[in-house]
Design an enzyme around this catalytic site. Structure first.
Site, short mmCIF file in Angstrom:
data_model
loop_
_atom_site.label_atom_id
_atom_site.label_comp_id
_atom_site.label_asym_id
_atom_site.label_seq_id
_atom_site.Cartn_x
_atom_site.Cartn_y
_atom_site.Cartn_z
N ALA A 1 0.84 -1.20 0.00
CA ALA A 1 0.00 0.00 0.00
C ALA A 1 0.88 1.25 0.00
O ALA A 1 0.59 2.23 -0.71
CB ALA A 1 -0.93 0.00 1.21
N ASP A 2 1.94 1.24 0.80
CA ASP A 2 2.88 2.36 0.81
C ASP A 2 3.55 2.54 -0.55
O ASP A 2 3.72 3.66 -1.05
CB ASP A 2 3.97 2.12 1.86
CG ASP A 2 3.52 2.47 3.27
OD1 ASP A 2 2.46 3.11 3.42
OD2 ASP A 2 4.23 2.11 4.22
N ILE A 3 3.96 1.42 -1.14
CA ILE A 3 4.71 1.49 -2.39
C ILE A 3 3.84 2.03 -3.52
O ILE A 3 4.26 2.90 -4.29
CB ILE A 3 5.28 0.10 -2.74
CG1 ILE A 3 6.38 -0.28 -1.73
CG2 ILE A 3 5.81 0.06 -4.16
CD1 ILE A 3 6.83 -1.72 -1.81
#
Length: 394
Positions: free
Chosen positions: A167-169
């Site tokens: 999700a961060d990436i």
């Protein structure tokens, strides 16, 4: 070679991965990215091992092509220095909890008084609005809430998160894209804007075919391990030694697969002619394929199937992935000099005929460039006592 963002300055107040990695991409494209942290630092990612010569390898992966300055934004002096930097900058990126910057008197409404053209990107777990807006959000929580974990893992196992902070990436890509879009729009209108990015919004939007299937047919995808909900054969298979991934994603590729495996009759078998047929008889087909694959080693099968133009790849360890010839040939790993010594970084994947993406700065230590930046941008000849940097007072 002039980089596309060579005349853009970014103040990066963010921490952990999503926003810092987005800022890093802007730095790769030539922007002057300045990390702004309080004395002593605020990025918990520096505390996460493993370490090389005292530096977190996690921190290193999201912070190349940046300079670092320390300012105490809770002090009058630090706030004023920051506002002066805002006047000379184009973008501010932060990922504090919703409302934090407003409490500091440094939210978008305040910053645009000093610089009406400023582009302000706020990255949070759940966004600036809605019932969850004030809550902190971490990648695994977002993976859980988005439905991603429910469709990941073995059919008889528990919901499983992806092995990287996906999700961060994914959000980091939207950080860079949304800012470049805002810069382009400012070129046309002369106006800055506020960007509200939510990890949950991004991850839900990334559910793609799984979400589309539910929204349009009511189909709820299930955990299928390394198989596919809609396509077969499209999964990991065991060979005589190591597993390989085969993706025969259409009827033509399936016939190529059948021919390459020495069983062209599969391609005309009524059970397997179309993807719908194959899904109905998936267990039978998988059993036939597994029996044949067990007769040769993975390297042989990768060669045979690649020659037949069937998408295939060995299931690599991270060591094998980084040391494979394709990655080395395309310079996917680079060595840069850092205050802690030589370090290895993943290189930017951006490769353009008219763009030279390179690492100009190693990931900075806390406050490494404070004096340099204050003198360069604000003309400070006498360094004030109120700004403390690691190993020096400025």
């Amino acid at each position: 070679m002039i980089q596309p963002l060579h005349d853009i300055r970014v103040l990066d107040l963010s921490r952990v991965y999503a926003a810092p990695a987005g800022a890093m991409t802007l730095g790769d494209l030539g922007a002057d990215v300045i990390r702004v942290e309080p004395p002593g630092g605020s990025d918990s990612m520096r505390e996460w091992g493993p370490f090389i010569n005292g530096e977190s390898t996690y921190y290193l992966c999201a912070n190349r092509n940046k300079r670092s300055i320390t300012l105490d934004l809770k002090s009058v002096e630090g706030k004023e220095q920051f506002l002066k930097l805002v006047e000379k900058s184009d973008v501010v990126i932060e990922n504090f909890k919703t409302g934090t910057m407003k409490r500091l008197g440094l939210d978008y409404e305040e910053l645009k008084k000093r610089n009406p053209k400023i582009i302000y990107c706020a990255v949070t777990g759940f966004g600036q609005t809605g019932p969850l807006g004030a809550l902190p959000g971490f990648d695994p929580v977002v993976q859980a809430m988005s439905g991603l974990m429910d469709v990941t893992g073995q059919p008889d196992g528990e919901p499983t998160k992806v092995g990287i902070p996906i999700a961060d990436i994914i959000t980091s890509g939207y950080v860079a894209l949304s800012i470049v879009a805002a810069i382009r729009q400012r070129d046309m209108t002369g106006e800055g804007q506020f960007i509200d990015l939510s990890l949950l919004d991004v991850q839900v939007a990334s559910m793609a075919n799984v979400a589309s299937a539910y929204l349009n047919t009511g189909m709820i995808s299930e955990r299928k391990g390394n198989q596919h909900n809609n396509v077969t054969p499209y999964q990991v298979f065991q060979t005589g030694d190591y597993p390989i991934m085969i993706c025969a994603g259409n009827d033509g590729l399936f016939r190529k697969l059948a021919d390459a495996m020495g069983h062209p009759e599969w391609g005309v078998d009524n059970r397997f002619v179309t993807n719908n047929d194959r899904k109905q008889h998936e267990g039978e087909l998988v059993g036939l394929i597994e029996a044949v694959l067990a007769t040769k080693l993975s390297e042989e099968w990768v060669t045979i199937l690649s020659d037949a133009k069937v998408p295939v790849g060995r299931v690599n360890t991270i060591q094998q992935a980084l040391e494979q010839e394709q990655i080395m040939d395309r310079e996917g790993v680079e060595i840069v000099e850092h205050p802690a010594g030589s370090i290895k970084l993943l290189a930017s994947p951006l490769k353009h005929s008219g763009l030279n993406v390179k690492t100009r700065y190693a990931p900075p230590t806390i406050g490494q460039h404070t004096e340099e930046i204050l003198e360069e941008l604000l003309g400070n000849k006498e360094i004030e006592d109120s700004f403390t940097v690691k190993n020096k007072v400025i």
